[in-house]
Design a protein around this motif. Sequence first.
Motif, PDB file in Angstrom:
ATOM      1  N   LEU A 189       0.834  -1.197   0.000  1.00 39.46           N
ATOM      2  CA  LEU A 189       0.000   0.000   0.000  1.00 39.46           C
ATOM      3  C   LEU A 189       0.870   1.248   0.000  1.00 39.46           C
ATOM      4  O   LEU A 189       0.614   2.210  -0.723  1.00 39.46           O
ATOM      5  N   GLY A 190       1.895   1.250   0.851  1.00 42.22           N
ATOM      6  CA  GLY A 190       2.817   2.377   0.895  1.00 42.22           C
ATOM      7  C   GLY A 190       3.557   2.550  -0.409  1.00 42.22           C
ATOM      8  O   GLY A 190       3.773   3.682  -0.871  1.00 42.22           O
ATOM      9  N   ARG A 191       3.924   1.443  -1.039  1.00 37.01           N
ATOM     10  CA  ARG A 191       4.656   1.509  -2.308  1.00 37.01           C
ATOM     11  C   ARG A 191       3.775   2.110  -3.409  1.00 37.01           C
ATOM     12  O   ARG A 191       4.223   2.972  -4.179  1.00 37.01           O
ATOM     13  N   VAL A 192       2.519   1.660  -3.475  1.00 35.16           N
ATOM     14  CA  VAL A 192       1.594   2.211  -4.473  1.00 35.16           C
ATOM     15  C   VAL A 192       1.393   3.700  -4.244  1.00 35.16           C
ATOM     16  O   VAL A 192       1.385   4.497  -5.196  1.00 35.16           O
ATOM     17  N   PHE A 193       1.258   4.085  -2.990  1.00 31.47           N
ATOM     18  CA  PHE A 193       1.044   5.491  -2.635  1.00 31.47           C
ATOM     19  C   PHE A 193       2.218   6.342  -3.106  1.00 31.47           C
ATOM     20  O   PHE A 193       2.037   7.390  -3.731  1.00 31.47           O
TER      21      PHE A 193
END
Length: 212
Positions: free
Chosen positions: A125-129
């Motif tokens: 999720l953090g990577r996509v963000f």
Amino acid sequence: MEKPQPERTSRLRPEKRRAILDGAAHVFMRDGFGLAGIDDIVAEAGVSKRTLYAHFPSKEALFGAIVEEWCASLLTPLREAGIRHRDTRETLVDLGRMFLDVILSPEGVQLYRVVIAEAPRFPDLGRVFYESGHQPAAQLLSSYLRTRIEAGEFREFDCRRAAEGFFQLIAGYSHERMLLNIDTQIDPEDIETYLSVAAEIFLRGIARPDTV
């Protein structure tokens, strides 16, 4: 439990996808990613599980779509700003204002909170963000700064690191205070002051020695 079979692609409707995204965003912001349940999402969206899974194969994919949509709202005005042939100081202030308009919005602040809270357990999720929002924004400003170096306006420097630093500089304490709920909004006049000071500091840092 067996996952509902997807509907035929030809039967999927944009308004259903919109309802799912809006309903899921509400649930994610309220409960966080980890605690958000599919039953809660379909109830909020007013659709069936079958319809939800026809659009999104998993909760992770659904959250990723919300993040990507939010990041597009950040990047679209930056990309459409027409920054190639404008005064550099004016360009920095305008880009900074657009950036702050999104990250200091109630939706932006709450999304940040959710991603930060869930990133240790769900690192994707953090990577996509990051890859959907901050990274492209920095690349856009980096490319612009490179054109100004090539035009002889500034000394040679690491454009990518400088672009990242500029966005961090303008966010600063105002974003942190919003995330911590110390402030619920920032005075527009204060924002303009932040932007003006940040642009001046940044431009002094990348100036050619003979112009300082």
